[in-house]
Motif scaffolding. Structure first.
Motif, PDB file in Angstrom:
ATOM      1  N   SER A 217      48.182  31.457  47.342  1.00  0.00           N
ATOM      2  CA  SER A 217      48.551  32.778  47.845  1.00  0.00           C
ATOM      3  C   SER A 217      50.014  32.777  48.287  1.00  0.00           C
ATOM      4  O   SER A 217      50.491  31.826  48.917  1.00  0.00           O
ATOM      5  N   GLN A 230      51.369  45.163  46.661  1.00  0.00           N
ATOM      6  CA  GLN A 230      50.559  44.622  47.750  1.00  0.00           C
ATOM      7  C   GLN A 230      50.259  45.702  48.782  1.00  0.00           C
ATOM      8  O   GLN A 230      49.134  45.818  49.282  1.00  0.00           O
ATOM      9  N   GLU A 236      46.938  40.758  46.552  1.00  0.00           N
ATOM     10  CA  GLU A 236      47.601  39.575  47.091  1.00  0.00           C
ATOM     11  C   GLU A 236      48.252  38.796  45.957  1.00  0.00           C
ATOM     12  O   GLU A 236      47.562  38.143  45.167  1.00  0.00           O
ATOM     13  N   THR A 238      50.027  35.913  43.850  1.00  0.00           N
ATOM     14  CA  THR A 238      49.830  34.469  43.925  1.00  0.00           C
ATOM     15  C   THR A 238      50.963  33.716  43.256  1.00  0.00           C
ATOM     16  O   THR A 238      51.606  34.214  42.326  1.00  0.00           O
TER      17      THR A 238
END
Length: 488
Positions: A217, A230, A236, A238
């Protein structure tokens, strides 16, 4: 605000003696221009940053993804550039299909994109030159290298001088520009091929394991530095993993910026209906292949965790005990950035010239040189302004504005293809974008996705620049537009 300028009228404007540009470019010249502007800081710098922080050895796939997004846009650009062979690129295309206000907005966007791009590249070029000078035992005074630790004042004399010299070359003529570019591009491509061929002998298979590292993450904090996607969708982002490849693609996209500059030279091409598609698509294909090959080689030479962020190619050869190649790469990077800077400046002056010829900017800037037939007035004005910006300002933090500006232009051009196909189906098209409307729609979606992966602060700055542009349009451009005067 939504009046369009017909393709026929745009072409007639190029035939005015005082406002027309000299036709001197071939398909080879256009391809060289494209390769010259695409291969720059992206291949020499971003490869290491993305591999180490985002995608690992799968950086090669990220380059493919970014290349596909650019390819979709390139097919749309090719149709427009061959159908409307007029200076201005996306500005001219949108004027013919989406209307005057949209054309102004995209023209204003391109002015920002090319200006910042030119200044950022000039500062980067200066850094490489100072590095080479240091290796030779020479050094500029700190006050002339962009930073003075004593009082915080600095003037980057090298970046300033580079932009001024390139301005003179562009004023003298496109053919001279093409010849200079051809020589520099030959050197630059030679260095890239050297990296690929020499690096093949130092590849270790274990450096590719794992090819797609496990996902991690990103720690963005959800603030101004977070991607817009986001905040909008709770996504989220990565590092590494499959989704890390797409995050990496939004970063390495910067490495492909420039092929759209080829379209700004449509009016100066001998056979634009045939040569514009060849120049745009040819340069993009060549550079994508080189980018993928370099990323595969450099991640095979050195484990992605150990790659340098500032100079990955050169440092990878140093790590294998071959400093000679490292010095050669630094030289190639410095030489190569020269053409990037020149062609970005070329693109900006052509957009400015086209907007001036349409009356959206003062017509004073739309007269060409009586001998060289180049838009010398905007070239000199913009060249001096950008030289000053490059000399006084370190604007790396604004580089992402170049990304969002380019992607916005991609969206407008793809939509323009759809609109013009519907409103002017009778228009002769030497090159036709395949799979319409599917391909332009996919192009819009792909460009928007990459835009959403850019930080929120980039969107805020971009929005502020667009608002300023709209104000200028209503204060000056709308009433001085040639289309408005003809309507009255």
């Amino acid at each position: 605000m939504f009046r369009t300028k017909s393709v026929e009228q745009s072409i007639r404007d190029t035939e005015e003696p005082e406002h027309g540009l000299k036709k001197s470019l071939s398909a080879l010249d256009l391809t060289v221009f494209g390769v010259g502007v695409i291969i720059g800081t992206g291949i020499f710098v971003l490869t290491g940053q993305v591999a180490k922080e985002t995608a690992g050895p799968a950086t090669a796939i990220a380059f493919v993804v970014a290349g596909v997004v650019c390819g979709l846009a390139a097919l749309c650009y090719a149709e427009f550039a061959s159908t409307v062979p007029v200076a201005g690129s996306a500005y001219t295309f949108s004027y013919a299909s989406l209307g005057e206000l949209v054309a102004w907005i995209i023209g204003w966007d391109l002015v920002l994109e090319f200006a910042l791009g030119t200044a950022v590249v000039a500062v980067g070029w200066s850094g490489y030159i100072r590095s080479l000078m240091d290796n030779a035992g020479w050094a500029l005074p700190e006050v002339l290298s962009g930073t003075d630790v004593a009082d915080g004042f600095g003037f980057d004399i090298l970046a300033f001088a580079l932009v001024l010299v390139l301005t003179v070359i562009l004023v003298i003529g496109m053919k001279l520009s093409a010849r200079v570019t051809s020589v520099v591009v030959a050197i630059k491509v030679g260095v890239v091929l050297m990296v690929i061929i020499a690096g093949l002998f130092f590849i270790k298979a274990e450096n590719y394991k794992p090819f797609i590292p496990p996902a991690e993450s990103q720690e963005t904090g959800g603030g101004w530095d977070a991607p817009l996607v986001q905040l909008m969708f709770g996504y989220e982002p990565t590092n590494f993993g499959v989704m890390g490849i797409f995050t990496a693609a939004s970063i390495v996209f910067f490495a492909f910026i420039g092929f759209d500059v080829v379209a700004t030279a449509a009016e100066e091409t001998k056979l634009p209906q045939r040569d514009m598609p060849r120049g745009i698509l040819g340069s993009l294909i060549i550079c994508t292949v080189l980018y993928v090959a370099v990323s595969i080689v450099v991640t095979g030479m050195q484990n992605y965790k150990d790659l340098s962020v500032s100079a990955p190619l050169a440092d990878a050869f140093k790590a294998t005990g071959h400093p000679f190649y490292a010095g050669l790469i630094s030289f190639g990077a410095a030489v190569g950035l020269t053409t990037v800077c020149m062609i970005l400046l070329l693109g900006q002056t052509r957009v400015f010239f086209a907007m001036s010829r349409d009356g959206l900017l003062p017509r004073f800037f739309s007269k060409t040189h009586p001998r060289f037939h180049t838009p010398y007035r905007p070239t000199i004005l913009l060249g001096v302004l950008i030289a000053i910006i490059a000399g006084f300002t370190s604007i790396e933090e604004l580089a992402t504005l170049v990304n969002i500006g380019t992607l916005f232009a991609f969206v407008v051009v793809a939509l323009g293809v759809l609109v013009l196909r519907r409103t002017r189906p009778d228009l002769p098209r030497a090159f036709r974008t395949p799979l319409v409307p599917l391909l332009p729609i996919v192009s819009v979606a792909a460009s928007v996705w990459l835009m959403l992966n850019l930080p929120v602060e980039t969107w805020v700055r971009f929005g502020a620049w667009m608002v300023l542009g709209v104000i200028i349009y209503f204060v000056y451009g709308r009433s001085h537009s040639r289309m408005a005067k003809e309507g009255r």
